[in-house]
Design a protein around this motif. Structure first.
Motif: not given
Lengths: 262, 256
Positions: B48, B52, B55-59, B75, B78, B83, B85-86, B89-90, B150
């Protein structure tokens, strides 16, 4: 701009489907009716009293609404895990911040318009009227101050959880509104570095009192000079920009992972 | 062949006050365009985290990652990704249709194309009957399907799925498998992590196994897994070997 509008639209849709806004509107009506029907101090029939009560309620409720809506925008995205699918799309983090602010500010501004409209109906029903130009200025400055409060809450929410953000924003904004205008009273007796520090504090802290035209509207002093009005709006826009830049700086390199979620 | 994902010497180190945790260590791998790529590893292996970073969530602490040649920090990288997610959630206060419309608007899809695409996805994922219902009222399977819709709203060239079958019943798993097969037939790249090794075995062209933040195996499934050996046994053998690269003769199992 389309992405910013889309994010703002999410805020709108959420607000329309939650109960907060409707509860506040009902509370405002109930409060005004109660104040008038109880006829406190025998002032129930005095138009000035109706105006004052209505405008105080509009300020109070819009402040509560702005803080509660703005402070939950980013923390809620993290806690419910929707931040991940959102950031997986080609949206810049700055666009997300501005979109959240725009959504909050526009929702709260429309609510404020409703509050003013209700107050105007009450005043009209008591045979009074508002001076239109002064009222327009008051509403626009009210919009500006709500923009500052929303931007402050969003900036704080980048680092703090929702409840901490809301508490901090309430305390900071109330302090600034009540204490900052009183600083000159303590500047004069102070001396040396204390006086200098107080001057700096007075110059740098936001002056919410500049945006409050309630007294002018209630006592019909007429509109404020347009030059001063324009400068005040510009001052508000500058504060909003600074707060949103601070929010973006904190948010742009923030890490998101499962551990951020509740 | 053009690479869909290109990861070069990537490391992610989480620093706390007293310690450092290496979630990924010098990960280098490449996913070719059009592949269905399984990204495997035990819990906490760093799958994960790697997703991430993509996807740019963490560097990343070190190294680089590219998607279709674009640095993942921008950006624009993307724009061609979908994507899932595990945890699905939406926005539960939106209806299925509103959710897809919102996602499409974030990709700047023209309105007429977007409406067509929404209808097509709702149809494909059997969600037409619930299109105007709030997502909050959906069952677990429907929630997973709307999140997949989505993820596919922009007709992505690369689909990243983080454990797409977790918590689904056999019918739901079969639907996900069909979606992955359909994406492959249309030349799309699918990069997904899963603990359901039997599912992975059925759909993957290539795979990588990660263990404690390090890559321990990578390649085409036909080259990597000996003929006749189930993926599960290969996976266990690889992980065990990675745990202890120099086992004692008595631990080898093959010795007399």
């Amino acid at each position: 701009m389309r992405r910013i509008r889309t994010v703002a639209n999410i805020v709108w849709l959420e607000m329309l489907r939650r109960k907060d806004l409707y509860v506040l509107l009902i509370l405002l009506v109930a409060l005004l009716f109660t104040l008038l029907s109880l006829n406190i101090f025998g002032l129930g029939s005095v138009v000035g009293f109706v105006k004052d009560a209505g405008l105080i309620a509009a300020w109070l409720f819009s402040w509560i609404l702005a803080v509660s809506v703005a402070s939950r925008q980013l923390p809620q995205e993290e806690s419910r895990g929707t931040i991940l699918p959102l950031l997986a799309k080609p949206i810049r983090r700055g666009e997300l911040i501005v979109g959240k602010w725009l959504g909050t500010w526009s929702v709260v501004s429309v609510a404020v318009l409703c509050f003013y409209l209700l107050t105007a109906i009450m005043v009209w029903s008591h045979g009074g009227r508002f001076e239109l130009l002064a009222l327009t200025q008051a509403i626009m400055l009210h919009f500006a101050v709500l923009g500052i409060v929303s931007a402050l809450a969003i900036a704080l929410s980048v680092r703090f959880h929702q409840d901490a953000t809301a508490t901090l924003t309430y305390v900071l904004t109330a302090t600034m509104y009540l204490i900052v205008p009183r600083i000159p009273e303590i500047i004069l007796p102070a001396q040396g570095w204390r006086q200098t520090a107080l001057y700096i504090l007075y110059g740098t802290l936001p002056h919410f009192e500049l945006f409050d035209m309630r007294r002018r509207v209630v006592h019909q002093y007429g509109p404020m000079p347009w030059g001063f009005f324009g400068v005040t709006l510009l001052y508000g826009a500058t504060l909003i920009s600074i707060l949103l830049i601070i929010a973006w700086m904190g948010f742009r390199r923030k890490h998101f992972s499962r551990s951020n979620q509740d | 062949m053009e690479s869909a994902i290109d990861i070069q010497d990537l490391s992610v180190i989480y620093k706390t006050r007293n310690s450092e945790l290496a979630a990924l260590q010098n990960l280098t791998m490449r996913v070719s365009k059009g592949q269905v790529f399984g990204f495997l590893g035990p819990n906490g292996a760093g799958k994960t985290t790697a997703m991430h970073v993509l996807l740019g969530f963490i560097q990343a602490s070190a190294g680089k990652a590219f998607i279709f040649g674009a640095d993942v920090q921008h950006s624009i990288a993307r724009q061609r990704i979908g994507y899932l997610a595990e945890h699905p959630n939406t926005y539960r206060f939106l209806t299925g249709k509103e959710l897809l419309r919102t996602a499409g608007q974030l990709f700047r899809i023209p309105r007429s194309t977007l409406e067509e695409r929404i209808e097509q996805l709702l149809d494909q994922l059997d969600l037409n009957h619930a299109a105007t219902r709030r997502v909050g009222t959906y069952s677990r399977g429907m929630l997973q399907r709307i999140c997949i819709a989505e993820a596919l709203i922009n007709d992505p060239d690369l689909v990243i799925l983080d454990e797409p079958t977790s918590g689904l019943d056999p019918i739901g798993r079969g639907q996900i498998r069909n979606i992955i097969t359909d994406l492959r037939s249309r030349g799309k790249t699918v990069f997904f992590s899963s603990h359901e090794l039997s599912e992975v075995e059925l759909v993957c062209d290539a795979l990588a196994i990660l263990h404690k933040g390090r890559l321990v195996a990578q390649g085409a499934t036909t080259d990597l897994i000996p003929k006749g050996e189930p993926l599960e046994r290969f996976f266990m053998r690889t992980i065990t070997a990675a745990e202890d690269p120099f086992p004692l003769p008595s631990q080898c199992g093959g010795g007399a």
